[in-house]
Design an enzyme around this catalytic site. Structure first.
Site, short mmCIF file in Angstrom:
data_model
loop_
_atom_site.label_atom_id
_atom_site.label_comp_id
_atom_site.label_asym_id
_atom_site.label_seq_id
_atom_site.Cartn_x
_atom_site.Cartn_y
_atom_site.Cartn_z
N ASP A 37 -8.52 -28.86 24.74
CA ASP A 37 -8.73 -30.09 25.49
C ASP A 37 -8.31 -29.81 26.93
O ASP A 37 -7.58 -28.86 27.20
CB ASP A 37 -7.89 -31.20 24.86
CG ASP A 37 -8.20 -32.54 25.48
OD1 ASP A 37 -9.38 -32.82 25.75
OD2 ASP A 37 -7.25 -33.32 25.71
N ASP A 63 -7.43 -32.56 29.74
CA ASP A 63 -6.35 -33.44 30.22
C ASP A 63 -5.19 -33.46 29.23
O ASP A 63 -5.38 -33.70 28.04
CB ASP A 63 -6.87 -34.87 30.42
CG ASP A 63 -7.86 -34.93 31.58
OD1 ASP A 63 -7.46 -34.53 32.69
OD2 ASP A 63 -9.01 -35.35 31.37
N ASP A 112 -3.59 -32.53 22.95
CA ASP A 112 -2.34 -33.27 23.17
C ASP A 112 -2.33 -34.60 22.43
O ASP A 112 -1.39 -35.36 22.53
CB ASP A 112 -2.15 -33.53 24.67
CG ASP A 112 -3.18 -34.52 25.22
OD1 ASP A 112 -4.38 -34.34 24.93
OD2 ASP A 112 -2.78 -35.48 25.92
#
Length: 261
Positions: free
Chosen positions: A15, A17, A211
């Site tokens: 990922d 961000d 995250d």
């Protein structure tokens, strides 16, 4: 099957961000991770559920931050949506609420963008959701257009705080039409599978780094991949146990994964 029995990791999906960058700043270790991936020659993809930007825009944005990610190694929910529509109904038409990332992806598969009797209403991220566009979407869906959404994220980050995102606007349209959209982005494993296909990778020898437990880790697990949760984004260590599934491994940040490449 124990972790030890798994195939070694040949390809990486990560990922963007919360893993590589946070509020417009690179996370320590991100540059070393990307550099190592590129030197290793292993297939990899940087993923984002945000459908605003084209891969070219994101490439330039990451480059400004010192992260050199080739355009073909960037995979967005807009590209996953376009791939899905191209498989389902090649050469179709769509009424689109979204930005260049989404309209370009649909143009590239030969879709006609129209508000006249479209096959689909496609909702993506935009900085300016207009009430007029939402009203049009509601009427077209009521008239028979199928409802597709790039991603289910209800909020997105901004420097001033959270913003309503695609999922929140989709809820409004669902309330007005009684129709649920099909979400192409994470946690739909379709986004992972189409991404893996683009780089010629196999799920059993691939890993997903994210995250968020509810999108990244879930999508990775459902696509049959090894999963790493980093704690530099949205999920806190104490929240991990609240989910009915677990990542293969929890690490502090991307810096802890560099040596695994």
């Amino acid at each position: 099957m124990h972790m030890a029995d798994r195939k070694p990791i040949e390809s990486w999906l990560t990922d963007m961000d919360g893993v590589l960058i946070h509020e417009g700043v690179p996370i320590p270790g991100a540059d070393a991770f990307i550099k190592k991936l590129r030197e290793s020659g292993r297939p990899f993809l940087v993923l984002t559920n945000n459908s605003i930007y084209t891969p070219r825009d994101l490439h330039a944005r990451l480059r400004r931050l010192g992260l050199e990610v080739p355009i073909e190694n960037i995979w967005t929910s807009a590209l996953a949506t376009a791939k899905f529509l191209d498989d389902q109904r090649p050469g179709g038409s769509a009424y689109v609420i979204g930005e260049a990332g989404l309209t370009t992806a649909l143009h590239d598969i030969g879709y006609i963008l129209t508000d006249h009797d479209p096959d689909y209403v496609v909702l993506g991220e935009t900085r300016t959701y207009s009430f007029e566009a939402m009203t049009k979407a509601v009427r077209l869906i009521n008239a028979g257009a199928r409802f597709i959404c790039t991603n289910p994220d209800e909020t997105g980050p901004s420097t001033e705080g959270p913003l309503p995102a695609t999922g929140a606007v989709a809820a409004l349209i669902t309330k007005a039409t009684g129709r649920q959209p099909y979400f192409a982005g994470k946690p739909n494993p379709l986004m992972m599978r189409t991404g893996l296909n683009t780089i010629g990778a196999h799920s059993e020898s691939s890993a997903m780094i994210g995250d968020r437990m509810d999108t990244d880790v879930l999508a990775g697990i459902e696509a049959g991949m090894k999963t790493f949760l980093v704690l530099t984004g949205l999920t806190r260590p104490e929240q991990v146990e609240n989910f009915p599934y677990r990542p293969s491994k929890v690490v502090d940040s991307i810096a802890d994964i560099v040596d695994l490449v």
